[in-house]
Structure formats: structure tokens, C-alpha cells
Design a protein around this motif. Structure first.
Motif, PDB file in Angstrom:
ATOM      1  N   ILE A 147      -3.242  -5.847  -2.258  1.00 51.57           N
ATOM      2  CA  ILE A 147      -2.393  -5.655  -3.439  1.00 51.57           C
ATOM      3  C   ILE A 147      -3.050  -6.337  -4.628  1.00 51.57           C
ATOM      4  N   THR A 148      -3.210  -5.624  -5.743  1.00 45.83           N
ATOM      5  CA  THR A 148      -3.952  -6.141  -6.890  1.00 45.83           C
ATOM      6  C   THR A 148      -3.118  -7.176  -7.662  1.00 45.83           C
ATOM      7  N   PRO A 149      -3.773  -8.052  -8.431  1.00 51.77           N
ATOM      8  CA  PRO A 149      -3.039  -9.029  -9.244  1.00 51.77           C
ATOM      9  C   PRO A 149      -2.054  -8.392 -10.217  1.00 51.77           C
ATOM     10  N   ASP A 150      -2.425  -7.247 -10.811  1.00 47.80           N
ATOM     11  CA  ASP A 150      -1.509  -6.564 -11.733  1.00 47.80           C
ATOM     12  C   ASP A 150      -0.262  -6.059 -11.000  1.00 47.80           C
ATOM     13  N   GLN A 151      -0.462  -5.564  -9.791  1.00 38.70           N
ATOM     14  CA  GLN A 151       0.688  -5.095  -9.006  1.00 38.70           C
ATOM     15  C   GLN A 151       1.592  -6.263  -8.625  1.00 38.70           C
ATOM     16  N   TRP A 152       1.007  -7.422  -8.267  1.00 44.45           N
ATOM     17  CA  TRP A 152       1.817  -8.599  -7.950  1.00 44.45           C
ATOM     18  C   TRP A 152       2.617  -9.043  -9.165  1.00 44.45           C
ATOM     19  N   ARG A 153       1.993  -8.991 -10.328  1.00 46.00           N
ATOM     20  CA  ARG A 153       2.703  -9.387 -11.558  1.00 46.00           C
ATOM     21  C   ARG A 153       3.895  -8.477 -11.791  1.00 46.00           C
ATOM     22  N   THR A 154       3.697  -7.171 -11.602  1.00 46.70           N
ATOM     23  CA  THR A 154       4.797  -6.214 -11.766  1.00 46.70           C
ATOM     24  C   THR A 154       5.921  -6.501 -10.786  1.00 46.70           C
ATOM     25  N   LEU A 155       5.576  -6.738  -9.522  1.00 49.70           N
ATOM     26  CA  LEU A 155       6.581  -6.982  -8.488  1.00 49.70           C
ATOM     27  C   LEU A 155       7.340  -8.282  -8.748  1.00 49.70           C
ATOM     28  N   GLN A 156       6.629  -9.313  -9.214  1.00 47.12           N
ATOM     29  CA  GLN A 156       7.287 -10.586  -9.485  1.00 47.12           C
ATOM     30  C   GLN A 156       8.219 -10.490 -10.681  1.00 47.12           C
ATOM     31  N   ARG A 157       7.799  -9.797 -11.732  1.00 49.28           N
ATOM     32  CA  ARG A 157       8.624  -9.692 -12.939  1.00 49.28           C
ATOM     33  C   ARG A 157       9.871  -8.836 -12.709  1.00 49.28           C
ATOM     34  N   THR A 158       9.804  -7.948 -11.716  1.00 47.48           N
ATOM     35  CA  THR A 158      10.969  -7.103 -11.423  1.00 47.48           C
ATOM     36  C   THR A 158      11.750  -7.606 -10.202  1.00 47.48           C
ATOM     37  N   GLY A 159      11.276  -8.675  -9.574  1.00 44.50           N
ATOM     38  CA  GLY A 159      11.987  -9.225  -8.420  1.00 44.50           C
ATOM     39  C   GLY A 159      11.978  -8.314  -7.207  1.00 44.50           C
ATOM     40  N   THR A 160      10.920  -7.503  -7.056  1.00 49.49           N
ATOM     41  CA  THR A 160      10.856  -6.544  -5.944  1.00 49.49           C
ATOM     42  C   THR A 160       9.719  -6.857  -4.981  1.00 49.49           C
ATOM     43  N   ASN A 161       9.111  -8.038  -5.085  1.00 50.50           N
ATOM     44  CA  ASN A 161       7.978  -8.349  -4.201  1.00 50.50           C
ATOM     45  C   ASN A 161       8.396  -8.418  -2.734  1.00 50.50           C
ATOM     46  N   HIS A 162       9.680  -8.688  -2.466  1.00 52.29           N
ATOM     47  CA  HIS A 162      10.139  -8.739  -1.076  1.00 52.29           C
ATOM     48  C   HIS A 162      10.122  -7.361  -0.421  1.00 52.29           C
ATOM     49  N   LEU A 163      10.100  -6.290  -1.228  1.00 54.16           N
ATOM     50  CA  LEU A 163      10.084  -4.939  -0.669  1.00 54.16           C
ATOM     51  C   LEU A 163       8.724  -4.562  -0.100  1.00 54.16           C
ATOM     52  N   MET A 164       7.661  -5.262  -0.546  1.00 57.30           N
ATOM     53  CA  MET A 164       6.302  -4.851  -0.215  1.00 57.30           C
ATOM     54  C   MET A 164       5.722  -5.642   0.949  1.00 57.30           C
TER      55      MET A 164
END
Length: 391
Positions: A147-164
Motif C-alpha cells: 500500500i503506497t504512502p499516498d493511499q495510507w494518507r487517504t485511508l487515515q484522513r477518512t478513517g477507513t484504514n481498518h477496512l484494508m
């Protein structure tokens, strides 16, 4: 000082841009002709002349340089030393460029990790350069390294990182789905119903499905926790015990701590049990039935508000649009993308064409989800960050 170690590649090797990272189970070690004692489990980086095919379970002799686990202690930063302690890694280091580095044998000492690596290779071949390959690998085998750093940033800012990741949510969904399908089909078994009631048959199948999915993630710490929680509920059904939410949660908590006392070092430990407790509280004490969609919206709201203080203490930041993002992305990822990816994994060894089709469909849906989350992440007030909070 340099030490020569003999042992097995214990975990899933992670290919970085210029090196490979892996966990190593040491069988013996020596300096010159003198045997020495080193920690049994170590984490290594191999920077130069590492093999193109580096597989879990293979036995290697390596010349390494080791150091005690250490990490930065910046307030609010990631505690790498505590993470290493929790994963029983007692030393870190790197492989020296030496003629002593050689593969001694190809073994199946770690068959589960070997299987996960084979699945990762097959999925990577099918998806090629797909931008969501890392996300799908996280959903299938719990490997989040791509998972790329940009994708992690998106997931963290939207609170959806637990889905991945293969987390309690996905293991619970798989267990619940298999439970419903299993008991429904068992009702058509005729004499089977006299031998075993349908709910108990569904519970057995659900437990098997949850254990299989947890195995795909290599029985990582979050999946161990989720599997124990599912097992408590299913065993209560099998033994005809009343499933009282608070007692079930307390029993699961006790078993998790007996199985792994160091789980308390993981932020996921606190977040997962707090989230389940909040769901129980939010759905209890309601008179009458309400639509499922209304329950779903209310659960997202309760979790986001209830976990907000804990998330701030643990990570010093929290998403303000988490309820909306999870309401939109959650059903798509958990009910469509995840099952399609798992179906593709099962079919791929049998029919490459059908398996590839399932993965391409999952990748197309996941790409759309990530575009939507990236748009939400750019909202000015998508996320709030604060200073490190003391007790």
C-alpha cells in the motif's frame, strides 16, 4: 561484531525498493569457530546481492550484524521498540556481503507462510501494475506492505484504514455469512437435522471459515484477537449457552490476554474491544424493530464518536468524516470487493481465467472506492490533529 547464523526464513519476506526485509528463526550461531547465543527470532534487512527468489521456510546460513531492539521515543510517534517486543523479535540487523551467505535447503518448515507467499505471487501476476494491488493483497492475505504512502494518507484522513486489512470486521463478516448460509442449507439435510440442529451446524462451519481466513493472514495478532472473539460466540451457540454481550466480550478479553499478554501493547487491542463494547451499548435498550440501514448509520455514528477520544490519545489525530466515509466505503469493500478477491483466490489455481476475472472486477470496484475516498480526504476539515496527550 559479525555473527554467522543458521536458521529458517520465518515470516513473509517483504520486497522493498532496494532491499528485502524478513524475519529469521535462528537455530544456531557462531563467531569464527566459537558457538554464541543470539535471540531466537530476529528481523533482518538484506541490501546487497540478495537472491531474486527468497521464500518463507527456506533454510539459510547468513553472516549478519545484530543490535538490540530500539526505536525513537518521540511524543506521539510510533513506538517501534514496543512493536518489536509485542512480536517477540529480540534483535534487528542486516545481512553482510559475504561468501558465507548460502541457501542450505528448501524446506516446508513454515507451510502457512509458504502458501501465503504463493498466493501473493499469483495475485501480483494477475493484477500487474494495478494501483490497488496493495489494497487487495491486504484484504486477501493481510500483507499491507504494497500500500503506497499516498493511499495510507487517504485511508487515515477518512478513517477507513481498518477496512484494508484482515481485521475483526472482515473475519466477523465471513463468519456471519458462512453461519447464515450454512444453517440455511443444513435445514435441507433431512436426517442431518435430527443429528445436529441447524444453528450448531452453522456455528461449526462459521468457526472453520473464520480460522481459515485468519490463517491467510498468517494468524497475525489482530486476526488472533478476532478469531478468539468469534470462537467465544460460536462455542456459546454450540454449548447452548446464552450469548450475553457483556459476558461474551469479557470472556473473549480474558482469553486474548491469556493467549497473548503482550497484546496490551497494541493500539488495535484497545480499539477493537472498545469498538465492540460501543456497538453493544449503541444497539441495546431499543424498543421495537428498526430498519437495517438505520442500525448501520447509528452504529457508524456511535463508533466514530465513542472512539474519538481513544484515537486522539493513541494517534494524536482523528478523521472527522469517518462516519460518512465508512458508510459509503464499508459495504462496498466488505460485501463486494473482499468476497470477490477471496473468490478469485480460491478459483485462481483451478481456472486462471475465472480467477483473473474476479480479481479484475474487484480491482475496478476498489479503484472507484479509492477515488471516492481520495476526494473525501481533500475536504478541508476531513481530519483533525492535535498535540500528544498525556494520561
Amino acid at each position: 561484531k559479525d555473527v554467522v547464523v543458521d536458521g529458517h526464513v520465518a515470516g513473509l519476506p517483504v520486497q522493498k525498493s532496494r532491499h528485502v526485509q524478513f524475519e529469521f528463526e535462528v537455530q544456531r550461531a557462531w563467531q569464527g569457530e566459537k558457538p554464541v547465543t543470539v535471540p531466537e527470532r530476529i528481523r533482518l534487512n538484506w541490501y546487497r546481492n540478495y537472491p531474486a527468489e527468497f521464500r518463507a521456510g527456506d533454510r539459510w546460513q547468513l553472516q549478519v550484524r545484530l543490535k538490540p531492539p530500539r526505536g525513537f521515543r518521540n511524543p506521539g510517534g510510533f513506538d517501534y521498540e514496543a512493536w518489536l517486543l509485542q512480536h517477540r523479535i529480540r534483535a534487528t540487523g542486516y545481512v553482510r556481503d559475504s561468501k558465507q551467505n548460502q541457501q542450505l535447503a528448501t524446506t516446508w518448515t513454515y507451510p502457512l507462510q509458504r502458501l501465503r507467499q504463493a498466493i501473493r505471487s499469483g495475485v501480483s501476476e494477475v493484477l500487474g501494475e494495478s494501483p490497488v494491488k496493495g489494497v487487495l493483497l491486504a484484504l486477501v492475505i493481510g500483507d499491507r506492505s504494497a500500500i503506497t504512502p499516498d493511499q495510507w494518507r487517504t485511508l487515515q484522513r477518512t478513517g477507513t484504514n481498518h477496512l484494508m486489512a484482515i481485521s475483526g470486521l472482515h473475519i466477523g463478516l465471513v463468519a456471519g455469512l458462512v453461519f447464515l448460509i450454512g444453517q440455511t442449507l443444513w435445514r435441507y439435510s433431512g436426517r442431518g437435522m435430527l443429528w445436529l440442529p441447524a444453528p450448531k451446524a452453522g456455528a461449526i462451519l462459521a468457526l472453520i471459515a473464520a480460522a481459515t481466513y485468519a490463517a491467510l493472514a498468517g494468524f497475525s495478532i489482530p486476526t488472533q484477537r478476532a478469531l478468539i472473539m468469534v470462537a467465544v460466540v460460536m462455542l456459546a451457540l454450540l454449548t447452548s449457552r446464552p450469548v450475553i454481550p457483556t459476558r461474551t466480550l469479557a470472556t473473549a478479553l480474558l482469553l486474548v490476554l491469556l493467549f497473548d499478554p503482550l497484546a496490551v501493547l497494541s493500539s488495535g487491542f484497545w480499539l477493537s474491544f472498545a469498538a465492540v463494547a460501543i456497538i453493544f451499548y449503541g444497539l441495546s435498550g431499543r424498543l421495537g424493530r428498526e430498519p437495517r440501514w438505520h442500525q448501520g448509520v447509528r452504529v457508524q455514528w456511535w463508533i466514530s464518536v465513542g472512539l474519538f477520544p481513544l484515537v486522539i490519545v493513541l494517534f494524536q489525530r482523528a478523521s472527522l468524516i469517518s462516519p460518512l466515509a465508512n458508510l459509503l466505503a464499508g459495504p462496498l469493500v466488505s460485501l463486494l470487493v473482499g468476497p470477490l478477491a477471496l473468490l478469485g483466490t480460491l478459483i485462481l489455481p483451478i481456472s486462471h481465467g475465472l480467477g483473473e476475472g474476479a480479481f479484475q472486477l474487484a480491482a475496478g470496484l476498489m479503484h472507484g472506492v479509492m477515488l471516492g475516498l481520495a476526494w473525501l480526504a481533500e475536504w478541508p476539515l476531513a481530519s483533525w490533529s492535535g498535540a500528544a496527550s498525556s494520561g
